[in-house]
Scaffold this active site. Structure first.
Site, PDB file in Angstrom:
ATOM      1  N   ASP A  35       0.838  -1.199   0.000  1.00 39.76           N
ATOM      2  CA  ASP A  35       0.000   0.000   0.000  1.00 39.76           C
ATOM      3  C   ASP A  35       0.875   1.251   0.000  1.00 39.76           C
ATOM      4  OD1 ASP A  35      -1.992  -1.797   0.159  1.00 39.76           O
ATOM      5  OD2 ASP A  35      -2.773  -1.167   2.124  1.00 39.76           O
ATOM      6  N   SER A  84     -35.708  -7.615 -17.041  1.00 41.83           N
ATOM      7  CA  SER A  84     -35.432  -8.390 -15.830  1.00 41.83           C
ATOM      8  C   SER A  84     -35.694  -9.856 -16.146  1.00 41.83           C
ATOM      9  CB  SER A  84     -36.295  -7.904 -14.676  1.00 41.83           C
ATOM     10  OG  SER A  84     -37.637  -7.997 -15.032  1.00 41.83           O
ATOM     11  N   LEU A  85     -35.351 -10.717 -15.221  1.00 44.08           N
ATOM     12  CA  LEU A  85     -35.472 -12.145 -15.491  1.00 44.08           C
ATOM     13  C   LEU A  85     -36.717 -12.711 -14.820  1.00 44.08           C
ATOM     14  CD1 LEU A  85     -31.759 -13.052 -14.704  1.00 44.08           C
ATOM     15  CD2 LEU A  85     -32.817 -13.139 -16.958  1.00 44.08           C
ATOM     16  N   GLU A 115     -24.694 -18.662 -13.295  1.00 38.75           N
ATOM     17  CA  GLU A 115     -23.997 -17.584 -12.593  1.00 38.75           C
ATOM     18  C   GLU A 115     -24.660 -17.280 -11.267  1.00 38.75           C
ATOM     19  OE1 GLU A 115     -23.870 -13.930 -14.881  1.00 38.75           O
ATOM     20  OE2 GLU A 115     -23.170 -15.084 -16.594  1.00 38.75           O
ATOM     21  N   LYS A 117     -26.585 -14.963  -8.759  1.00 36.02           N
ATOM     22  CA  LYS A 117     -27.505 -13.827  -8.906  1.00 36.02           C
ATOM     23  C   LYS A 117     -27.187 -12.837  -7.796  1.00 36.02           C
ATOM     24  CE  LYS A 117     -32.211 -12.550  -9.952  1.00 36.02           C
ATOM     25  NZ  LYS A 117     -32.322 -11.402  -9.072  1.00 36.02           N
ATOM     26  N   ASP A 119     -27.100  -9.741  -5.424  1.00 42.01           N
ATOM     27  CA  ASP A 119     -28.210  -8.972  -4.865  1.00 42.01           C
ATOM     28  C   ASP A 119     -27.764  -7.529  -4.653  1.00 42.01           C
ATOM     29  OD1 ASP A 119     -30.701  -8.521  -3.979  1.00 42.01           O
ATOM     30  OD2 ASP A 119     -30.482  -9.543  -2.048  1.00 42.01           O
ATOM     31  N   ARG A 138     -30.684   1.159 -13.590  1.00 41.38           N
ATOM     32  CA  ARG A 138     -31.663   0.510 -14.452  1.00 41.38           C
ATOM     33  C   ARG A 138     -32.928   1.366 -14.605  1.00 41.38           C
ATOM     34  NH1 ARG A 138     -36.067  -2.927 -13.734  1.00 41.38           N
ATOM     35  NH2 ARG A 138     -36.378  -4.314 -15.485  1.00 41.38           N
ATOM     36  N   TYR A 226     -21.915  -8.719 -15.924  1.00 43.06           N
ATOM     37  CA  TYR A 226     -22.306  -9.995 -16.506  1.00 43.06           C
ATOM     38  C   TYR A 226     -22.837  -9.873 -17.928  1.00 43.06           C
ATOM     39  CZ  TYR A 226     -26.472  -8.107 -14.230  1.00 43.06           C
ATOM     40  OH  TYR A 226     -27.444  -7.275 -13.781  1.00 43.06           O
ATOM     41  N   LYS A 290     -28.324 -19.123 -18.059  1.00 42.20           N
ATOM     42  CA  LYS A 290     -28.409 -18.443 -19.353  1.00 42.20           C
ATOM     43  C   LYS A 290     -27.972 -19.367 -20.485  1.00 42.20           C
ATOM     44  CE  LYS A 290     -26.972 -14.146 -17.178  1.00 42.20           C
ATOM     45  NZ  LYS A 290     -25.935 -13.123 -17.039  1.00 42.20           N
ATOM     46  N   LYS A 314     -34.448 -18.818  -7.851  1.00 37.67           N
ATOM     47  CA  LYS A 314     -34.402 -18.174  -6.535  1.00 37.67           C
ATOM     48  C   LYS A 314     -34.300 -19.237  -5.452  1.00 37.67           C
ATOM     49  CE  LYS A 314     -35.795 -14.071  -6.217  1.00 37.67           C
ATOM     50  NZ  LYS A 314     -35.799 -12.721  -6.575  1.00 37.67           N
ATOM     51  N   CYS A 408     -56.528   2.352  23.167  1.00 38.53           N
ATOM     52  CA  CYS A 408     -55.400   2.633  22.278  1.00 38.53           C
ATOM     53  C   CYS A 408     -54.130   2.798  23.111  1.00 38.53           C
ATOM     54  CB  CYS A 408     -55.672   3.908  21.481  1.00 38.53           C
ATOM     55  SG  CYS A 408     -54.231   4.488  20.575  1.00 38.53           S
ATOM     56  N   CYS A 411     -53.069   6.751  22.816  1.00 36.59           N
ATOM     57  CA  CYS A 411     -53.862   7.877  23.353  1.00 36.59           C
ATOM     58  C   CYS A 411     -54.814   7.443  24.459  1.00 36.59           C
ATOM     59  CB  CYS A 411     -54.623   8.568  22.231  1.00 36.59           C
ATOM     60  SG  CYS A 411     -55.945   7.550  21.554  1.00 36.59           S
ATOM     61  N   CYS A 426     -58.385   2.619  16.510  1.00 37.09           N
ATOM     62  CA  CYS A 426     -58.489   3.738  17.423  1.00 37.09           C
ATOM     63  C   CYS A 426     -59.217   4.813  16.630  1.00 37.09           C
ATOM     64  CB  CYS A 426     -57.088   4.220  17.813  1.00 37.09           C
ATOM     65  SG  CYS A 426     -57.126   5.850  18.577  1.00 37.09           S
ATOM     66  N   CYS A 431     -55.293  11.163  18.001  1.00 34.57           N
ATOM     67  CA  CYS A 431     -54.315  10.230  18.554  1.00 34.57           C
ATOM     68  C   CYS A 431     -52.943  10.524  17.934  1.00 34.57           C
ATOM     69  CB  CYS A 431     -54.757   8.816  18.221  1.00 34.57           C
ATOM     70  SG  CYS A 431     -53.514   7.573  18.573  1.00 34.57           S
TER      71      CYS A 431
HETATM   72  S1  IVH Z   1     -28.601 -11.182 -16.448  1.00 33.38           S
HETATM   73  C1  IVH Z   1     -32.180  -9.409 -19.198  1.00 33.38           C
HETATM   74  N1  IVH Z   1     -27.041 -12.003 -14.571  1.00 33.38           N
HETATM   75  O1  IVH Z   1     -31.114  -9.741 -11.602  1.00 33.38           O
HETATM   76  C2  IVH Z   1     -31.605  -9.271 -17.864  1.00 33.38           C
HETATM   77  N2  IVH Z   1     -28.773 -10.507 -13.975  1.00 33.38           N
HETATM   78  O2  IVH Z   1     -34.226  -9.818 -12.819  1.00 33.38           O
HETATM   79  C3  IVH Z   1     -30.256  -9.871 -17.840  1.00 33.38           C
HETATM   80  N3  IVH Z   1     -28.788  -9.899 -11.619  1.00 33.38           N
HETATM   81  O3  IVH Z   1     -31.996  -6.868 -13.343  1.00 33.38           O
HETATM   82  C4  IVH Z   1     -29.802  -9.963 -16.503  1.00 33.38           C
HETATM   83  N4  IVH Z   1     -27.061 -11.087 -11.028  1.00 33.38           N
HETATM   84  O4  IVH Z   1     -30.054  -6.730 -11.757  1.00 33.38           O
HETATM   85  C5  IVH Z   1     -28.104 -11.235 -14.861  1.00 33.38           C
HETATM   86  N5  IVH Z   1     -25.539 -12.793 -13.014  1.00 33.38           N
HETATM   87  C6  IVH Z   1     -26.587 -12.048 -13.308  1.00 33.38           C
HETATM   88  C7  IVH Z   1     -27.251 -11.281 -12.340  1.00 33.38           C
HETATM   89  C8  IVH Z   1     -28.351 -10.527 -12.717  1.00 33.38           C
HETATM   90  C9  IVH Z   1     -27.987 -10.251 -10.614  1.00 33.38           C
HETATM   91  C10 IVH Z   1     -29.940  -9.012 -11.475  1.00 33.38           C
HETATM   92  C11 IVH Z   1     -30.018  -7.919 -12.489  1.00 33.38           C
HETATM   93  C12 IVH Z   1     -31.323  -8.085 -13.180  1.00 33.38           C
HETATM   94  C13 IVH Z   1     -32.068  -8.987 -12.258  1.00 33.38           C
HETATM   95  C14 IVH Z   1     -32.906  -9.945 -13.068  1.00 33.38           C
END
Ligand code: IVH
Length: 673
Positions: A35, A84-85, A115, A117, A119, A138, A226, A290, A314, A408, A411, A426, A431
């Site tokens: 560092d 979104s997925l 992959e 997912k 969060d 997004r 990704y 995918k 999920k 309540c 109050c 109530c 209140c």
């Molecule tokens: S692919 C067409 N890969 O999950 C959407 N999404 O509902 C392609 N997310 O909005 C998304 N990890 O924010 C993809 N390895 C991953 C992900 C990922 C998290 C999120 C992303 C997306 C939501 C899907």
């Protein structure tokens, strides 16, 4: 000249060195130097740039935190929508996904990439000629916020790409906060008496929304990518190659991605991660499966919402056991009493849970939950924690059954149970609990949108008797406000300005803000269109109200009861005296542009696609002000469909039903704008 040339090449050299070591440290977790040595390089660069300000470029490693705090974020339209997925929850559903995919690709082999997912918060980064040009959230998928200045502060996001790929490179991924950084941040916040974040995802999202990049820089954010947009134009043919290309240009690529020959091995990978996710230093809420071939992805394409080539798996809700320390009763905005279990804090699915609603007496009885009991708490990713059962074998002694109070808890007035309802209420409009919640609702986004009037301030205003209802907000005294905790001259003046601004909110918003039971923002729009002034609404009988489409007897009864109450009439009088908008605005004074004469008056309008010159909320407000109302879906009752850019299936439906459709330009004309 010679000195400058020398400086220029040393600056160049230092930047390359620092970028290399940034990448080693932040992206690859594989530092090559100490560092201290790194700091020395950075110090040398900072001082050379200070001597030669003309040589500073935006992609210099010294320029991560730049500029003044922003006023707000610009809107960015995404090059391709950020979809979104769809979610699945079982191996069986993954097999169904695979069957759908293969049905659309008859006779072809399909390989998958599995992959994590992540969060976090999804973002899109655009690099132009190798330099980070733009970073956006997004948003609604089509348009997001330009958060470039904030994303520049994330150390693992390079300001300049390491490898060549093309003049314009767009990558998408997830910004997140590692658990370790999150814990540290919350410890600091606790020391500083700032409210802690509930989980790393909220902390990441909250950080990206900060207006001051210097503050964002202090948040421990990280990012994984990704998706390489338009990957085939970069000579990439599969998703796993895209991930490798992302890594090759110096970004942190989606970790642990694995290529699987078929759905069964993909399912196996998902199962393995379900068991071992606890070992990661960041939260995942599932896996993503995918189709690997980008050509197959292209042919599978997407529905309006999500691609057909990918799906989320999920993880099932996690559960934990903990002890009920107490059962308290909360009083909501409309006086509803809710029993809440106070729990020994327990970590479930990425966040610490210390309370859970028990809904009402019926639910308490059904669970037979008592103070001191050990209970099972269940929580999925974003789901509100739930008490699912009591571990009876662990019950000690014979704790007393919980009974909802007859008075309540705030109050001390007697509570009532309206016939046919399970909830206790109530009914004391003064209140303190109801007053506080109703002021918070009044000031909330989508209602009067009064920034700076948060929970802590409302608490003080009510506890000190400065306001008795939201009608009093408009006669707040500057000197009195300044004296309150955490208020100064600046925040006081800002608040007063916000209050002043709120007086002009459309009548429909005011109707919603009043907090009449069952009157959400949609119903408020409907009412404002049908009864375009407070006077008209007051004059409407319960029958007349009930006849309005989407209103009906329950809402009508609630509106009438609200308007007949002496207390509410007094509050409304305060608002009227303060000069709030009590009628739907007429646009201009020309005949024919008033609501009654407007082409939109009385019309039911549906918006589809994205509007360029206004937000949906603005369009809704403007249409409501012109006497029309906006509904969500196209039906035989729709009079007009406004089709913005990339309209969805609503336009097709409108055409099928023979409903008039107009574009944004025409809408603006009708609005007189
Ligand atoms: S692919 C067409 N890969 O999950 C959407 N999404 O509902 C392609 N997310 O909005 C998304 N990890 O924010 C993809 N390895 C991953 C992900 C990922 C998290 C999120 C992303 C997306 C939501 C899907």
């Amino acid at each position: 000249m010679g000195a400058k040339k020398g400086a220029e090449s040393r600056i160049d050299e230092l930047r390359q060195l620092i970028r290399h070591h940034d990448r080693k440290y932040f992206v690859e977790n594989d530092p090559e130097i100490s560092d201290r040595t790194y700091d020395r390089l950075m110090e040398e660069l900072v001082s050379l740039e200070a001597e030669h300000p003309g040589l500073v470029t935006p992609d210099s490693p010294t320029q991560r935190v730049g500029g003044e705090p922003a006023q707000g974020f610009e809107t960015v339209t995404h090059s391709v929508p950020m979809l979104s997925l769809d979610n699945t929850y079982s191996p069986e559903e993954l097999r169904e996904f695979d069957a759908r995919v293969r049905k659309n690709l008859p006779g072809e082999d399909v390989a998958y990439v599995v992959e994590l997912k992540l969060d976090g918060v999804s973002v899109a980064l655009t690099y132009e000629d190798g330099a980070l040009a733009r970073g956006a959230t997004r948003g609604d998928g089509r348009r997001g916020d330009d958060v470039t200045a904030n994303l520049r502060t994330v150390p693992s996001i390079p300001l300049r790409l390491a490898g060549e790929l093309g003049a314009v490179v767009e990558v998408r991924g997830e910004v997140f906060m590692p658990r370790s950084g999150f814990d540290e941040l919350n410890r600091t916040r606790k020391r500083e008496e700032a409210p802690p974040f509930a989980n790393p995802r909220n902390a990441a999202a909250g950080s990206l929304k900060l207006l001051d990049p210097a503050e964002v820089a202090a948040r421990p954010l990280d990012a994984f990518f990704y998706q390489l947009v338009d990957a085939s134009s970069h000579g990439v043919e599969t998703h796993h190659e895209a991930i490798a290309a992302i890594a090759a240009i110096g970004l942190r690529a989606s970790p642990e991605a694995s290529l699987c020959d078929d759905i069964e091995s993909a399912i196996e990978r998902c199962g393995e991660w379900q068991d071992s996710r606890g070992g990661l230093d960041f939260d995942i809420d599932g896996m993503v499966v995918k189709v690997d071939s980008l050509d197959q992805q292209r042919r599978l394409a997407a529905t309006a919402k999500s691609p057909r080539w990918g799906i989320a798996f999920k993880f099932p809700a996690q559960s934990e056991t903990t002890v009920v320390l107490d059962i308290v009763v909360q009083v909501g905005r409309t006086g509803k009493l809710t029993p809440v279990a106070i729990l020994e804090p327990v970590f479930v699915s990425g966040s610490t849970v210390s309370r859970a609603t028990l809904h009402n007496q019926d639910e308490v009885d059904r669970l037979d939950v008592r103070v001191g009991d050990t209970v099972t708490i269940e929580k999925g990713g974003e789901v509100i924690p739930k008490v699912v059962n009591v571990v009876k074998s662990k019950r000690k002694g014979r704790p007393r059954r919980f009974r909802m109070p007859s008075k309540c808890p705030v109050c001390d007035e007697p509570v009532a149970k309206p016939s046919g309802e399970v909830d206790l209420r109530c009914e004391n409009v003064s209140c303190a609990a109801q007053v506080k919640r109703s002021i918070e609702h009044f000031a909330a986004r989508g209602a009067m949108d009064i920034e700076g009037l948060g929970t802590a301030l409302v608490e003080q205003l009510v506890e000190r008797g400065i306001v008795e209802d939201f009608g009093d907000l408009y006669s707040l005294d500057r000197d009195e406000l300044i004296d309150l905790e955490r208020m100064g001259e600046k925040s006081t003046d800002n608040l007063l300005a916000e209050l002043e601004k709120s007086k002009d909110r459309p009548f429909a918003r005011l109707l919603f803000a009043l907090g009449v039971r069952h009157v959400g923002s949609r119903v408020a729009d409907v009412l404002a269109a049908e009864f375009p002034s407070m006077e008209k609404l007051r004059g409407a009988s319960e029958e007349a109200l009930a006849e309005v489409d989407e209103v009906g007897p329950v809402i009508a009864g609630s509106v009438r009861a609200f308007l007949s109450s002496k207390h509410n009439r007094a509050v409304l009088a305060k608002l009227e005296r303060a000069g709030l908008t009590m009628r739907s605005k007429r646009r201009g004074s020309r005949a024919g542009s008033s609501p009654a004469g407007s082409r939109l008056a009385g019309k039911t309008v549906v918006l589809t696609g994205s509007l360029e010159g206004m937000t949906r909320d603005e369009a809704r407000d403007a249409i409501a002000a012109a006497g029309g109302r906006v509904t969500g879906s196209v039906s035989a009752k729709t009079d007009l469909v406004v089709a913005g850019k990339d309209p969805g299936s609503k336009l097709a439906k409108a055409k099928k039903l023979g409903i008039e459709t107009i574009d944004e330009r025409r809408l603006r004309k009708l609005l007189g704008a």
